[in-house]
Design an enzyme around this catalytic site. Sequence first.
Site, short mmCIF file in Angstrom:
data_model
loop_
_atom_site.label_atom_id
_atom_site.label_comp_id
_atom_site.label_asym_id
_atom_site.label_seq_id
_atom_site.Cartn_x
_atom_site.Cartn_y
_atom_site.Cartn_z
N ARG A 179 47.34 -21.14 -21.66
CA ARG A 179 48.24 -20.00 -21.79
C ARG A 179 47.38 -18.88 -21.36
O ARG A 179 47.91 -17.70 -20.98
CB ARG A 179 48.67 -19.71 -23.24
CG ARG A 179 47.64 -19.88 -24.35
CD ARG A 179 48.17 -20.43 -25.73
NE ARG A 179 48.39 -21.43 -25.82
CZ ARG A 179 48.72 -21.96 -26.73
NH1 ARG A 179 49.09 -21.40 -28.12
NH2 ARG A 179 48.99 -23.57 -26.73
N LYS A 197 37.48 -31.57 -27.25
CA LYS A 197 38.67 -32.40 -27.62
C LYS A 197 37.99 -34.00 -27.84
O LYS A 197 36.56 -34.16 -27.46
CB LYS A 197 39.36 -32.77 -26.08
CG LYS A 197 40.33 -31.80 -25.74
CD LYS A 197 40.92 -32.00 -24.51
CE LYS A 197 41.88 -30.97 -23.92
NZ LYS A 197 42.90 -30.68 -24.63
#
Length: 477
Positions: A332, A258
């Site tokens: 997820r 990120k």
Amino acid sequence: MNFLFEKGGEAIAVLVFKGAEKASEANDLYSFVKERKLFEGKAGEVYSSPGNGKDVILLGLGEEYKLDYQVLRKAFYSLGKEAGRLKLESIGVHIPKFEDKCYGKTLKAVSEGLIQSQYSFDKYKSKSDQRVYLKEIYLQVKDDNLEKAKNVVSETQILMEGVFLTRDLVNEPAINMYPEVLAERAVDSLAPLGVKVDVFGKEKIEELGMKAFLAVSKGSEKEPQFIVMKYQGDPDSNEKLALVGKGLTYDSGGYCLKPADSMAAMHTDMAGAASVIGAMYSIAKAGLKKNVTAIVAACENMISGGAYKTGDIIGSMSGKTIEIGNTDAEGRVTLADALWYAATVENADRIVDLATLTGACVVALGSVNTGAITNNDKFMEEIKVASTLAGEPVWELPHDEEYMELFKSDFADLKNTGGRWAGAITAGLFLREFVNDKPWVHLDIAGTSHLSNPMGYLPKGATGVPVKTLFYLVKDM
């Protein structure tokens, strides 16, 4: 904060609708400030003035026809903040019966707003701001509503304890909040309330075949923890709801690193886990006669020589294989195993998962609405009813089967990313593949669980959304 159902307090709060001709118990003051346009009665507006030996605080409720429970929460939050500014330790307020408003829900909103005004996370500040917190609230209610009022306010206090617990967990920096600490906090908070908390380390996780969860955890030196919290409020029933919370105590993005600005708040990526812990606290302390199991797969997503990489194909507890298209779509992947465990090992009748899952949901809905995906319309409607009662809006996203094409893989059963488009939807539908066809709702709280700036009664930082929604869902199911 102690609620007393009698007259008293260092100050008296007087409720005023915008444009009202009079204000009971403070007509002279109201006429004076109204004439000089110092106070209009706008929703949440406050005006304080010394009275005859007692402070008077005028509290605006806005236009009468617009009054709802959210307006009341925000207004009484403002009252609590004004009391703090005045360094008051007690206030008194008469709670009238508003037209077309349930008195119990009115009391919930009033007491919640006042409690909300007392939250702060300042444990790391070297100097105290010397705030004076409200210690006593004197609520004047009608005699025929007294017992109901006491029960409603007591339940609201318990619920807000769960919300504040969630906020504290989320606000904790990653250096002090990693998987083992999160597991310890779950045990310390829930075990005294009769919740059975089991914590599985790496060896047990491997034994369970949670290859997806383990793949995400490999880049960190912190051992993953699988936390199972069981509350048996109704031993005579076999019905069980599972709450599954995303537990990334820190998310660097892995090899799909990120940007620095995006990484700064990634200690909050376990807000789903914190929410289910906070909800379980309130559910158990309130003694709700329902059976609920909360599940958290807690780990960090970091970079090392052993970290999982883009292009990897990994297994999962369900047996399905996953091609990794993006290591920053890690939540997820961990939830895949947690959901399968909830659906098969725990054999839950219904499942709700909560996750700070996608930036796409924040782009679509901002910080106002939580995004939702479901495979069961009836269950989704129950969530919406609970969220409305909680004042925590939920917006259902579409789930057309055509979206499934976006995360098909040429080499595995599915990919962990559907590409740039419809990211919040494809992430939710990826999770649907691991619920074993059980009734399920996914709540994407990426935009609502943490705020860059305060909004109404929600503070900067962790909000505790959607603990209230989960509580009311369980209470009324």
